[in-house]
Write an enzyme that holds these catalytic residues in place. Structure first.
Site, PDB file in Angstrom:
ATOM      1  N   GLN A 100      36.290  17.759  54.462  1.00 33.57           N
ATOM      2  CA  GLN A 100      35.045  17.544  53.728  1.00 33.57           C
ATOM      3  C   GLN A 100      33.969  18.493  54.223  1.00 33.57           C
ATOM      4  O   GLN A 100      34.219  19.660  54.405  1.00 33.57           O
ATOM      5  CB  GLN A 100      34.661  16.072  53.793  1.00 33.57           C
ATOM      6  N   ARG A 141      25.293  23.002  42.028  1.00 35.87           N
ATOM      7  CA  ARG A 141      25.412  23.820  43.247  1.00 35.87           C
ATOM      8  C   ARG A 141      25.015  25.256  42.952  1.00 35.87           C
ATOM      9  O   ARG A 141      25.103  25.730  41.830  1.00 35.87           O
ATOM     10  CB  ARG A 141      26.832  23.741  43.791  1.00 35.87           C
ATOM     11  N   PRO A 144      34.338  24.115  54.072  1.00 35.58           N
ATOM     12  CA  PRO A 144      35.448  25.075  54.111  1.00 35.58           C
ATOM     13  C   PRO A 144      36.236  25.001  52.808  1.00 35.58           C
ATOM     14  O   PRO A 144      36.448  23.921  52.272  1.00 35.58           O
ATOM     15  CB  PRO A 144      36.294  24.610  55.297  1.00 35.58           C
ATOM     16  N   GLU A 145      36.643  26.158  52.289  1.00 33.97           N
ATOM     17  CA  GLU A 145      37.399  26.191  51.045  1.00 33.97           C
ATOM     18  C   GLU A 145      38.873  26.461  51.375  1.00 33.97           C
ATOM     19  O   GLU A 145      39.227  26.619  52.543  1.00 33.97           O
ATOM     20  CB  GLU A 145      36.752  27.217  50.106  1.00 33.97           C
ATOM     21  N   ARG A 168      46.336  14.667  42.949  1.00 32.99           N
ATOM     22  CA  ARG A 168      45.360  15.252  42.029  1.00 32.99           C
ATOM     23  C   ARG A 168      45.484  16.780  41.948  1.00 32.99           C
ATOM     24  O   ARG A 168      45.204  17.380  40.925  1.00 32.99           O
ATOM     25  CB  ARG A 168      43.957  14.866  42.524  1.00 32.99           C
TER      26      ARG A 168
END
Ligand SMILES: [Zn+2]
Length: 273
Positions: free
Chosen positions: A70, A262, A2-3, A125
């Site tokens: 994740q 990818r 999932p984004e 981050r």
């Protein structure tokens, strides 16, 4: 995986079920978190936030449940104590008098205090979250021009959560297509117009995906394709997953390639070098 848009949609659903209601019962699958079951029961959930692809559930006491789905994690929101039929493992369950929010399969679940939240390595981050409504095109342009990033390949930058939080693999292909930029370029190879187009596409494609539950294709084209009885999987994206099929703009066959390990899809005509 999932984004950002999918995590934000899940967070909206979890928030709708849980915010402003006291927790009547909470379950953690991991032993290291068991002691928080008693601490958090009876407390009220005040907000459900996202940062990149992470979710943070905030309580009326200064404690936060951090989760990152994740590859496999998945949220379900159900009426109280009603569970989906699934082979997945239940990892976190939060119940109130009406609803149950259930997180399956995710392994990255933590309970943080204020200090833990402020110093969390993943949250720290993410400097710029593309789903943050306050982010401007200028800020994204500055990111592309930043010396830390401008000599790296766009294809690896657009997957790097430190560069822009919330992007992922389907968004990467779609953003490059909408900006009409060839995937082999670095920001330093692009002219001002291309950088502007990239920054604009980062925000517009991601926000549209969030609002339409994952549709990144031009909405006028989508409306036409629907009239022609195309299935969702055939009109959802401009290029992603469409190798060999004609580009919706120019008819050229879409190409599939591997970049940064990818799969990536692009139109060799619309995104010519
Ligand atoms: Zn094309």
């Amino acid at each position: 995986m999932p984004e950002g848009p999918e995590i934000r949609q899940a967070a909206d659903e979890v928030a709708k079920a849980l915010v402003d209601r006291p927790v009547t019962e909470i379950f953690f699958a991991f032993d290291r978190l068991k002691s928080f079951e008693e601490t958090l029961t009876g407390e009220t959930i005040t907000a459900v936030r996202t940062r990149g692809k992470a979710m943070v559930i905030c309580f009326s006491v200064p404690l936060y449940i951090y989760s990152h789905n994740q590859l496999y994690g998945r949220w379900y929101v159900r009426n109280l104590q009603s569970y989906p039929t699934t082979n997945r493992q239940l990892r976190l369950a939060i119940h109130n008098s009406k609803k149950s929010a259930l997180l399956y399969s995710a392994s990255d679940i933590q309970v943080l205090d204020e200090h833990g939240l402020a110093t969390h390595p993943f949250l720290g981050r993410v400097e710029l979250d593309v789903l943050d409504q306050a982010v401007t095109i200028e800020e994204v342009v500055d990111r592309f021009l930043d010396k830390r990033f401008h000599r790296r390949q766009l294809t690896s930058l657009l997957l790097d959560q430190h560069f822009l939080g919330g992007l992922g693999n389907y968004l990467r292909s779609e953003i490059l297509f909408v900006a009409k930029v060839h995937p082999s370029l670095r920001p330093v190879d692009c002219d001002t117009g291309q950088i502007q187009a990239l920054a604009q596409a980062v925000l517009s494609v991601t926000h549209q995906s969030y609002l339409t539950k994952g549709i990144t294709n031009d909405l006028q084209i989508v409306a036409q394709l629907k009239e022609q009885h195309y299935k969702r999987s055939d009109y959802r994206h401009c290029v992603f997953g469409r190798q060999g099929k004609p580009c919706f703009l120019c008819g050229t066959a879409i190409v599939k390639d591997i970049y940064a390990g990818r799969r990536l899809y692009f139109c060799p005509q619309c995104q010519a070098l």
